[in-house]
Design a protein around this motif. Structure first.
Motif, PDB file in Angstrom:
ATOM      1  N   LEU A  83       0.646  -1.167   0.049  1.00 17.72           N
ATOM      2  CA  LEU A  83      -0.002  -0.245  -0.091  1.00 17.72           C
ATOM      3  C   LEU A  83       0.882   1.305  -0.107  1.00 17.72           C
ATOM      4  O   LEU A  83       1.067   1.862   0.936  1.00 17.72           O
ATOM      5  CB  LEU A  83      -0.949   0.103   1.222  1.00 17.72           C
ATOM      6  CG  LEU A  83      -1.987  -1.347   1.329  1.00 17.72           C
ATOM      7  CD1 LEU A  83      -2.774  -1.064   2.444  1.00 17.72           C
ATOM      8  CD2 LEU A  83      -2.644  -1.514   0.129  1.00 17.72           C
ATOM      9  N   GLN A 123      -3.756   9.309   6.437  1.00 15.90           N
ATOM     10  CA  GLN A 123      -2.865   8.245   7.033  1.00 15.90           C
ATOM     11  C   GLN A 123      -2.115   9.020   8.120  1.00 15.90           C
ATOM     12  O   GLN A 123      -1.538   8.407   9.060  1.00 15.90           O
ATOM     13  CB  GLN A 123      -1.724   7.621   5.967  1.00 15.90           C
ATOM     14  CG  GLN A 123      -2.607   6.652   5.263  1.00 15.90           C
ATOM     15  CD  GLN A 123      -1.452   6.229   4.359  1.00 15.90           C
ATOM     16  OE1 GLN A 123      -1.031   6.909   3.416  1.00 15.90           O
ATOM     17  NE2 GLN A 123      -1.342   4.873   4.609  1.00 15.90           N
ATOM     18  N   LEU A 170      -6.787   3.585  -7.137  1.00  8.86           N
ATOM     19  CA  LEU A 170      -7.789   4.016  -6.209  1.00  8.86           C
ATOM     20  C   LEU A 170      -9.070   4.677  -6.739  1.00  8.86           C
ATOM     21  O   LEU A 170      -8.806   5.210  -7.929  1.00  8.86           O
ATOM     22  CB  LEU A 170      -7.073   4.944  -5.210  1.00  8.86           C
ATOM     23  CG  LEU A 170      -5.950   4.481  -4.238  1.00  8.86           C
ATOM     24  CD1 LEU A 170      -5.461   5.702  -3.404  1.00  8.86           C
ATOM     25  CD2 LEU A 170      -6.684   3.679  -3.030  1.00  8.86           C
ATOM     26  N   ASP A 183     -11.869  -1.013   7.589  1.00 11.37           N
ATOM     27  CA  ASP A 183     -10.563  -1.351   7.155  1.00 11.37           C
ATOM     28  C   ASP A 183      -9.476  -1.787   8.228  1.00 11.37           C
ATOM     29  O   ASP A 183      -9.079  -0.817   8.824  1.00 11.37           O
ATOM     30  CB  ASP A 183      -9.922  -0.448   5.874  1.00 11.37           C
ATOM     31  CG  ASP A 183      -8.625  -0.907   5.294  1.00 11.37           C
ATOM     32  OD1 ASP A 183      -8.393  -1.936   5.858  1.00 11.37           O
ATOM     33  OD2 ASP A 183      -8.329  -0.387   4.278  1.00 11.37           O
ATOM     34  N   ARG A 206      -5.799  -0.687   7.912  1.00 11.66           N
ATOM     35  CA  ARG A 206      -5.239   0.766   7.934  1.00 11.66           C
ATOM     36  C   ARG A 206      -5.871   1.293   9.319  1.00 11.66           C
ATOM     37  O   ARG A 206      -7.093   1.112   9.605  1.00 11.66           O
ATOM     38  CB  ARG A 206      -5.817   1.173   6.635  1.00 11.66           C
ATOM     39  CG  ARG A 206      -5.203   0.858   5.553  1.00 11.66           C
ATOM     40  CD  ARG A 206      -6.143   1.426   4.311  1.00 11.66           C
ATOM     41  NE  ARG A 206      -6.294   2.814   4.282  1.00 11.66           N
ATOM     42  CZ  ARG A 206      -7.322   3.347   3.858  1.00 11.66           C
ATOM     43  NH1 ARG A 206      -8.200   2.788   3.537  1.00 11.66           N
ATOM     44  NH2 ARG A 206      -7.469   4.714   3.839  1.00 11.66           N
ATOM     45  N   TYR A 220     -14.736   3.609   6.202  1.00 13.17           N
ATOM     46  CA  TYR A 220     -14.793   4.505   5.152  1.00 13.17           C
ATOM     47  C   TYR A 220     -16.353   4.120   4.426  1.00 13.17           C
ATOM     48  O   TYR A 220     -16.777   3.075   4.540  1.00 13.17           O
ATOM     49  CB  TYR A 220     -14.145   4.341   3.951  1.00 13.17           C
ATOM     50  CG  TYR A 220     -13.572   2.883   3.403  1.00 13.17           C
ATOM     51  CD1 TYR A 220     -12.667   2.063   3.799  1.00 13.17           C
ATOM     52  CD2 TYR A 220     -14.025   2.301   2.348  1.00 13.17           C
ATOM     53  CE1 TYR A 220     -12.207   0.795   3.609  1.00 13.17           C
ATOM     54  CE2 TYR A 220     -14.003   1.302   1.559  1.00 13.17           C
ATOM     55  CZ  TYR A 220     -12.845   0.483   2.330  1.00 13.17           C
ATOM     56  OH  TYR A 220     -12.374  -0.894   1.772  1.00 13.17           O
ATOM     57  N   TYR A 260      -5.589  -0.581  -4.395  1.00 13.47           N
ATOM     58  CA  TYR A 260      -5.157  -0.264  -2.915  1.00 13.47           C
ATOM     59  C   TYR A 260      -6.327  -0.175  -2.066  1.00 13.47           C
ATOM     60  O   TYR A 260      -7.375   0.056  -2.457  1.00 13.47           O
ATOM     61  CB  TYR A 260      -4.479   1.101  -2.673  1.00 13.47           C
ATOM     62  CG  TYR A 260      -2.969   0.969  -3.867  1.00 13.47           C
ATOM     63  CD1 TYR A 260      -2.288  -0.080  -3.793  1.00 13.47           C
ATOM     64  CD2 TYR A 260      -2.660   1.940  -4.248  1.00 13.47           C
ATOM     65  CE1 TYR A 260      -0.941   0.060  -4.310  1.00 13.47           C
ATOM     66  CE2 TYR A 260      -1.315   2.200  -5.029  1.00 13.47           C
ATOM     67  CZ  TYR A 260      -0.616   1.137  -4.974  1.00 13.47           C
ATOM     68  OH  TYR A 260       0.371   1.167  -5.728  1.00 13.47           O
ATOM     69  N   TYR A 261      -6.410  -0.411  -0.793  1.00 16.05           N
ATOM     70  CA  TYR A 261      -7.308  -0.065   0.318  1.00 16.05           C
ATOM     71  C   TYR A 261      -8.483  -0.939  -0.106  1.00 16.05           C
ATOM     72  O   TYR A 261      -9.549  -0.493   0.484  1.00 16.05           O
ATOM     73  CB  TYR A 261      -7.476   1.418   0.416  1.00 16.05           C
ATOM     74  CG  TYR A 261      -6.422   2.275   0.654  1.00 16.05           C
ATOM     75  CD1 TYR A 261      -5.266   1.943   1.072  1.00 16.05           C
ATOM     76  CD2 TYR A 261      -6.557   3.674   0.521  1.00 16.05           C
ATOM     77  CE1 TYR A 261      -4.224   2.549   1.511  1.00 16.05           C
ATOM     78  CE2 TYR A 261      -5.647   4.615   0.720  1.00 16.05           C
ATOM     79  CZ  TYR A 261      -4.183   4.029   1.127  1.00 16.05           C
ATOM     80  OH  TYR A 261      -3.374   4.751   1.377  1.00 16.05           O
ATOM     81  N   HIS A 302     -10.259  -1.104  -2.537  1.00 11.94           N
ATOM     82  CA  HIS A 302     -11.099  -0.412  -3.211  1.00 11.94           C
ATOM     83  C   HIS A 302     -11.887  -1.227  -4.406  1.00 11.94           C
ATOM     84  O   HIS A 302     -12.894  -0.813  -4.957  1.00 11.94           O
ATOM     85  CB  HIS A 302     -10.662   0.941  -3.928  1.00 11.94           C
ATOM     86  CG  HIS A 302     -10.378   1.893  -3.057  1.00 11.94           C
ATOM     87  ND1 HIS A 302     -10.209   3.317  -3.372  1.00 11.94           N
ATOM     88  CD2 HIS A 302     -10.705   1.983  -1.690  1.00 11.94           C
ATOM     89  CE1 HIS A 302     -10.299   3.965  -2.297  1.00 11.94           C
ATOM     90  NE2 HIS A 302     -10.576   3.381  -1.008  1.00 11.94           N
TER      91      HIS A 302
END
Length: 341
Positions: A3, A10, A40, A80, A83, A93, A238-239, A241
């Motif tokens: 990531l 962050q 993303l 998540d 993170r 999120y 990433y993340y 998504h």
């Protein structure tokens, strides 16, 4: 996967961010708006200056993409656990789904990119029939995952889930005799027929994640998979998504059967062929032309404009628009879209 993308949340103490899935249909292709070279979705932290979640998502989308927003609805809320903020709290999120008409998409001056959503989910594109990669690579890998369980009941449960999610009806798949449609545990004379269900896109993605067959999975091991597996499994993000996009695909495919979301994706005037191909782009499968048009007529969904398209080849086609006096929520309420066989 690494990531590597750095973002303001962050470094902060906030625990909530907003993320947007913007969908458009251009040249009969379903597309999503992305940032960071397609890795993303537009996203950002919820801040005190945002009076609402929608205000937050609109600000981040406009700031990162310069794409104007029309219709949006809340999609889902994700946690998540991979993170965390500076205080060690997991990030939450809130995702939103936005629809953009073709004429509103523009050559973006930012680093945002419109990407075909089948670049991320190639197995979901059945416009030319079921992709051979499903039966040749994905399902055999899933059956290997099913057989990896030490518990026999869990093995059977996983095999059943695979057939339900992926619409598998072949007599045998892979080298294991247990991977037959009717194994020794099936009652004699009782056969099951499994169909591909388009709106199960999220279930299929989550199964691949659970089986650790996609790069987003924490214990993904590509060295144990075919060397071209990356082409089979689509572009990672990433993340997590990509899970958000899968959720949006499932939502749209489910609603397009009964509700007027296609209104938000079409230009003011269109041909019936354009309308059908746009719905096919979302559903990932072909519709029966004559039945589709009979459905439109019976539901009084569209009306002629009295004009024709300026086709370069062939006879110009009539232009239509949606009947604005109908109740939007009645669109396809009593009838499912007629699939092509």
């Amino acid at each position: 996967m690494s990531l590597s993308y750095s973002h303001a949340h962050q470094q902060g103490s906030g625990t909530t961010e907003v993320v947007a899935v913007l969908v458009a249909i251009t040249d009969h292709n379903a597309r999503v708006l992305t940032v960071d070279q397609g890795k993303l979705l537009p996203n950002g932290p919820l801040m005190p200056l945002h009076r609402s979640l929608q205000a937050g998502v609109r600000q981040w989308v406009e700031e990162q993409t310069e794409q104007p927003l029309g219709y949006i609805e809340q999609l889902y809320t994700f946690v998540d656990t991979n993170r965390r903020n500076v205080d060690g709290h997991a990030l939450v999120y809130v995702s939103y789904l936005g629809l953009v008409q073709e004429e509103q998409t523009q050559e973006l001056q930012t680093k945002a990119l419109w990407r075909d959503w089948y670049d991320y989910f190639p197995w979901e594109n059945h416009l030319d029939g079921m992709p051979s990669t499903i039966t040749d690579f994905i399902v055999p890998a899933l059956f290997d995952w099913a057989d990896s369980s030490a518990d026999e009941m869990m093995q059977q449960r996983r095999r059943q889930r695979i057939r339900l999610c992926w619409g598998i009806n072949k007599v045998a798949i892979g080298n294991n005799a247990n991977n037959t449609l009717e194994n020794k545990n099936t009652k004699k004379g009782k056969k099951h027929h499994y169909e591909w269900v388009a709106e199960h896109a999220l279930l299929r993605y989550e199964m691949l994640y659970e089986a650790e067959l996609i790069p987003e999975a924490p214990n993904y091991q590509p060295n144990k998979l075919p060397k071209h597996w990356g082409q089979v499994i689509g572009i990672p993000m990433y993340y997590d998504h990509r899970r958000v996009i899968a959720t949006a695909i499932s939502r749209l495919r489910a609603k397009i059967e009964y509700r007027p979301l296609i209104f938000g994706l079409m230009p003011d005037t269109f041909t019936l062929s354009q309308l059908q191909r746009s719905i096919e782009a979302l559903s990932g499968g072909r519709l029966h032309k004559q039945n589709f048009r009979r459905l439109l007529d019976s539901q009084n969904l569209v009306m002629e404009t009295g004009e024709s398209s300026s086709a370069q080849r062939g006879r110009p086609a009539k232009l239509y628009r949606f009947c604005h006096d109908i109740e939007l929520q009645s669109l396809l309420m009593d009838s499912k879209l007629p699939k092509s066989r």
